[in-house]
Design an enzyme around this catalytic site. Structure first.
Site, mmCIF file in Angstrom:
data_model
loop_
_atom_site.group_PDB
_atom_site.id
_atom_site.type_symbol
_atom_site.label_atom_id
_atom_site.label_comp_id
_atom_site.label_asym_id
_atom_site.label_seq_id
_atom_site.Cartn_x
_atom_site.Cartn_y
_atom_site.Cartn_z
ATOM 1 N N LYS A 44 0.812 -1.205 0.000
ATOM 2 C CA LYS A 44 0.000 0.000 0.000
ATOM 3 C C LYS A 44 0.849 1.260 0.000
ATOM 4 C CE LYS A 44 -3.149 -2.382 3.129
ATOM 5 N NZ LYS A 44 -3.608 -2.364 4.548
ATOM 6 N N GLY A 45 2.090 1.145 0.446
ATOM 7 C CA GLY A 45 2.880 2.325 0.803
ATOM 8 C C GLY A 45 3.069 3.375 -0.273
ATOM 9 N N ASP A 101 7.384 3.115 -1.892
ATOM 10 C CA ASP A 101 7.532 4.228 -0.951
ATOM 11 C C ASP A 101 8.964 4.361 -0.453
ATOM 12 O OD1 ASP A 101 7.395 1.826 0.463
ATOM 13 O OD2 ASP A 101 5.925 2.518 1.936
ATOM 14 N N ASP A 104 14.341 0.069 2.238
ATOM 15 C CA ASP A 104 14.933 -0.024 3.577
ATOM 16 C C ASP A 104 15.929 -1.187 3.560
ATOM 17 O OD1 ASP A 104 15.420 0.072 6.285
ATOM 18 O OD2 ASP A 104 13.425 -0.495 6.919
ATOM 19 N N LYS A 132 16.731 4.377 2.390
ATOM 20 C CA LYS A 132 17.368 4.277 3.711
ATOM 21 C C LYS A 132 18.521 3.267 3.598
ATOM 22 C CE LYS A 132 14.215 3.775 7.119
ATOM 23 N NZ LYS A 132 13.490 2.943 8.124
ATOM 24 N N PHE A 153 12.546 5.474 11.708
ATOM 25 C CA PHE A 153 11.252 4.953 11.259
ATOM 26 C C PHE A 153 10.388 6.132 10.837
ATOM 27 C CE2 PHE A 153 6.973 3.210 11.573
ATOM 28 C CZ PHE A 153 7.138 2.034 10.849
ATOM 29 N N ARG A 166 -1.188 7.117 6.995
ATOM 30 C CA ARG A 166 -0.807 7.157 5.575
ATOM 31 C C ARG A 166 -1.267 8.464 4.937
ATOM 32 N NH1 ARG A 166 0.837 1.934 3.965
ATOM 33 N NH2 ARG A 166 -0.173 0.208 5.035
HETATM 34 P P1 5GP Z 1 12.249 -3.247 2.825
HETATM 35 O O1 5GP Z 1 11.849 -4.564 2.231
HETATM 36 O O2 5GP Z 1 13.135 -2.441 1.893
HETATM 37 O O3 5GP Z 1 12.874 -3.444 4.178
HETATM 38 O O4 5GP Z 1 10.962 -2.393 3.071
HETATM 39 C C1 5GP Z 1 9.734 -2.784 2.557
HETATM 40 C C2 5GP Z 1 8.577 -2.024 3.077
HETATM 41 O O5 5GP Z 1 8.663 -1.844 4.479
HETATM 42 C C3 5GP Z 1 8.449 -0.630 2.514
HETATM 43 O O6 5GP Z 1 7.832 -0.622 1.258
HETATM 44 C C4 5GP Z 1 7.598 0.027 3.591
HETATM 45 O O7 5GP Z 1 6.243 -0.219 3.353
HETATM 46 C C5 5GP Z 1 8.067 -0.656 4.861
HETATM 47 N N1 5GP Z 1 9.055 0.205 5.547
HETATM 48 C C6 5GP Z 1 10.385 0.154 5.520
HETATM 49 N N2 5GP Z 1 10.933 1.141 6.254
HETATM 50 C C7 5GP Z 1 9.892 1.839 6.776
HETATM 51 C C8 5GP Z 1 9.791 3.003 7.612
HETATM 52 O O8 5GP Z 1 10.749 3.645 8.047
HETATM 53 N N3 5GP Z 1 8.525 3.398 7.910
HETATM 54 C C9 5GP Z 1 7.407 2.753 7.455
HETATM 55 N N4 5GP Z 1 6.231 3.239 7.807
HETATM 56 N N5 5GP Z 1 7.475 1.671 6.669
HETATM 57 C C10 5GP Z 1 8.705 1.228 6.321
#
Ligand code: 5GP
Length: 180
Positions: A44-45, A101, A104, A132, A153, A166
């Site tokens: 959804k992000g 979005d 990370d 990030k 975060f 959101r």
């Molecule tokens: P990743 O797989 O790169 O760790 O992150 C995948 C998903 O985790 C992102 O699309 C997002 O929805 C969520 N996410 C990662 N870091 C953050 C953060 O700092 N805040 C929030 N709200 N969601 C995050």
């Protein structure tokens, strides 16, 4: 956390985001001017970012959505990325741009990009509002990046905290203190 009484630390203001989205839209318009652009928004992000971004792309563009999950309601990735909704259309004629979005750990984008590659698009790139890199677990560098941010975060502009916030039109940091 109450929307009215909390003093959130803003990381990216509405104006920052508008300017950056316009910049990205211009660059993407140039890069894809002779291509067959197919934008996939990862839900959804990315729903708000992608909605704003595609309106800054001055090209004929198809838009579709995928849903992936790995976080639940927590702060850390579970490490297991699941595709809950796929794109069914044949992508072999398209230059696909996956929009998310935030990158990370990079697990989600890496997993979804690998999955999309099996559909043999003409080209495949990624675009994120936030990057990030300090928490990366995969060797991933998104092709288009809005803002590179520190290890915090972040919430708002599509990103959730416990499935809320959101709709906040800017990106803010949720601190340890906010979580208790
Ligand atoms: P990743 O797989 O790169 O760790 O992150 C995948 C998903 O985790 C992102 O699309 C997002 O929805 C969520 N996410 C990662 N870091 C953050 C953060 O700092 N805040 C929030 N709200 N969601 C995050």
């Amino acid at each position: 956390m109450n929307i009215d009484d909390k003093k959130w630390e803003t990381l990216c203001s509405k104006e920052d985001i508008r300017t950056k989205t316009q910049e990205l839209g211009k660059i993407i318009t140039q890069d894809y001017h002779n291509k067959n652009l197919y934008v996939i928004s990862l839900l959804k992000g990315s729903f708000i970012f992608c909605a704003d971004l595609v309106r800054e792309i001055d090209l004929k563009v198809k838009v579709n959505f995928m849903i992936s999950s790995s976080y639940g309601d927590g702060f850390e990735t579970s490490g297991k990325v699941v595709i809950d909704k796929d794109v069914e259309e044949d992508l072999s004629e398209y230059d696909v741009l996956l929009v998310d979005d935030i990158a990370d750990s990079g697990l989600t984008l890496t997993h979804v990009m690998k999955h999309l590659k099996t559909k043999n698009p003409k080209s495949l790139k990624s675009c994120v509002l936030l990057n990030k890199p300090s928490r990366r677990l995969e060797d991933l560098e998104p092709d288009y990046i809005g803002f590179t941010i520190p290890d915090a975060f972040v919430v708002g502009y599509g990103l959730n905290y416990g499935e809320h916030y959101r709709n906040i039109p800017y990106v803010f940091i949720v601190t340890e203190e906010d979580r208790h």
